[in-house]
Design an enzyme around this catalytic site. Structure first.
Site, PDB file in Angstrom:
ATOM      1  N   ARG A  61       0.786  -1.276  -0.038  1.00  0.00           N
ATOM      2  CA  ARG A  61      -0.114  -0.187  -0.002  1.00  0.00           C
ATOM      3  C   ARG A  61       0.753   1.149   0.052  1.00  0.00           C
ATOM      4  O   ARG A  61       0.583   2.251  -0.708  1.00  0.00           O
ATOM      5  CB  ARG A  61      -0.981  -0.090   1.486  1.00  0.00           C
ATOM      6  CG  ARG A  61      -1.943   1.281   1.165  1.00  0.00           C
ATOM      7  CD  ARG A  61      -3.075   1.047   2.547  1.00  0.00           C
ATOM      8  NE  ARG A  61      -3.697   1.936   2.397  1.00  0.00           N
ATOM      9  CZ  ARG A  61      -3.901   2.719   3.361  1.00  0.00           C
ATOM     10  NH1 ARG A  61      -3.154   2.500   4.357  1.00  0.00           N
ATOM     11  NH2 ARG A  61      -4.705   3.869   3.570  1.00  0.00           N
ATOM     12  N   HIS A  65       0.437   4.452  -2.880  1.00  0.00           N
ATOM     13  CA  HIS A  65       0.347   5.776  -2.179  1.00  0.00           C
ATOM     14  C   HIS A  65       1.477   6.605  -2.604  1.00  0.00           C
ATOM     15  O   HIS A  65       1.140   7.880  -2.776  1.00  0.00           O
ATOM     16  CB  HIS A  65       0.045   5.789  -0.615  1.00  0.00           C
ATOM     17  CG  HIS A  65      -1.293   5.302  -0.398  1.00  0.00           C
ATOM     18  ND1 HIS A  65      -1.979   6.220   0.577  1.00  0.00           N
ATOM     19  CD2 HIS A  65      -2.027   4.452  -0.703  1.00  0.00           C
ATOM     20  CE1 HIS A  65      -3.356   5.572   0.938  1.00  0.00           C
ATOM     21  NE2 HIS A  65      -3.147   4.413   0.219  1.00  0.00           N
TER      22      HIS A  65
END
Length: 335
Positions: A61, A65
């Protein structure tokens, strides 16, 4: 007419720069300058995931991001705008200071992104053998791949040669990252703005086969939507009460079937109305994406192929290369 031609030329040169930057990436970028780098990253990721299985999802993740926030970097090339957007540049890793505000406090990141300490530890180990050679952006890209592999998912070849940003953007982190409230139209537009297709979007959404989400991100779906399994919703409500502010940070797995294994169960869950986030469940309810969900739910082979390809494309979102940016000594601050 002259202004239009100049504008068109500028756009063309900008596109050429982006294509050129991606073309400069190579899987063997550190083969001579730091041949031990990939092994060090792999061992660091494996140790972190052994210690906490959830960390694999956190590192994946973190890379997402980072790539989706395209920070403005100065460019002085003839006829190009003064600033060019770049992603996958480790901007997300920069910590706030008294004179600098980074991206970690943005709404999609605050109290949510994790794993920066793991990347910092790996960077320190790499620096011990190859000083100021391997970028934090590349470490993050490789760590994302190694996290997926460690959790039983597919592997892919990571092109390398990214450099690190010297700045970050709180406002862009708030606007560029797709929120869990998005429908398919908004998701498609958001991914298209990064040069990613609908297939890329649905495949990358499969990363939600690992990891967890906070109650504040799925409360609205839990209490306001009807396309959610009754037993599934009931099981979540105890730790995610209706009133805002109560249990906001309580966690639930994005994939209740095999939460710590990278597989295609996420798509099977959508078929059974067990998508945790609104932006997950909408994929089976829209004709533009439902076919892919059904295909991926029926077996892992096509999902793995599309996920690998999408991860490479995401990792190639306008990287800094050559003399752009820098190679940080520490991932949390600029040199």
């Amino acid at each position: 007419m002259a202004m239009a031609m100049a504008s068109s030329l500028s756009v063309l040169l900008l596109l050429c720069l982006a294509a050129s930057s991606s073309a400069q990436l190579s899987p063997r970028f550190y083969a001579t300058s730091c041949p031990r780098a990939l092994a060090i990253i792999r061992r660091g990721v494996a140790a972190a995931v052994r210690s906490e299985r959830r960390m694999g999802a956190s590192l994946l993740r973190l890379h997402f991001h980072d790539c989706f926030v395209q920070v403005n970097i100065p460019s002085y090339m003839f006829l190009l705008p003064r600033y060019v957007n770049h992603g996958c540049d480790a901007s997300v890793l920069l910590s706030d200071t008294a004179s600098f505000t980074g991206e970690q406090g943005a709404a999609p990141n605050a109290g949510s992104i994790r794993g920066m300490n793991v990347i910092d530890n790996i960077k320190a180990q790499v620096e011990a053998v190859c000083t100021q050679t391997v970028s934090c952006a590349d470490i993050l890209a490789v760590a994302a791949r190694d996290s997926v592999v460690t959790l039983g998912g597919p592997s892919w070849t990571v092109p390398l040669g990214r450099r690190d940003s010297t700045t970050a953007s709180l406002s862009l982190a708030n606007s560029d990252l797709p929120p869990p409230s998005f429908d398919v139209a908004n998701l498609t537009a958001n991914f298209a703005a990064k040069g990613l297709s609908v297939t890329d979007m649905v495949a990358l959404s499969g990363a939600h086969t690992i990891g967890q989400s906070q109650c504040r991100f799925f409360r609205s779906r839990l209490y306001n939507e009807t396309n959610i399994g009754t037993a599934f919703a009931t099981s979540l409500k105890a730790n995610c009460p209706r009133p805002t502010g109560s249990g906001d940070s309580s966690l639930a797995p994005l994939d209740t079937t095999t939460p710590n294994a990278f597989d295609n169960a996420y798509y099977r869950n959508l078929m059974s109305q067990k998508g945790l986030l609104h932006s997950d469940q909408v994929l089976i309810n829209d004709g533009r994406t439902a076919g892919l969900v059904r295909t991926y739910s029926s077996g892992s082979a096509q999902f793995n192929r599309d996920f690998r390809a999408a991860m490479v494309r995401m990792g190639n979102i306008s990287p800094l290369t050559g003399t752009q940016g820098q190679v940080r000594l520490s991932c949390s601050r600029v040199n």
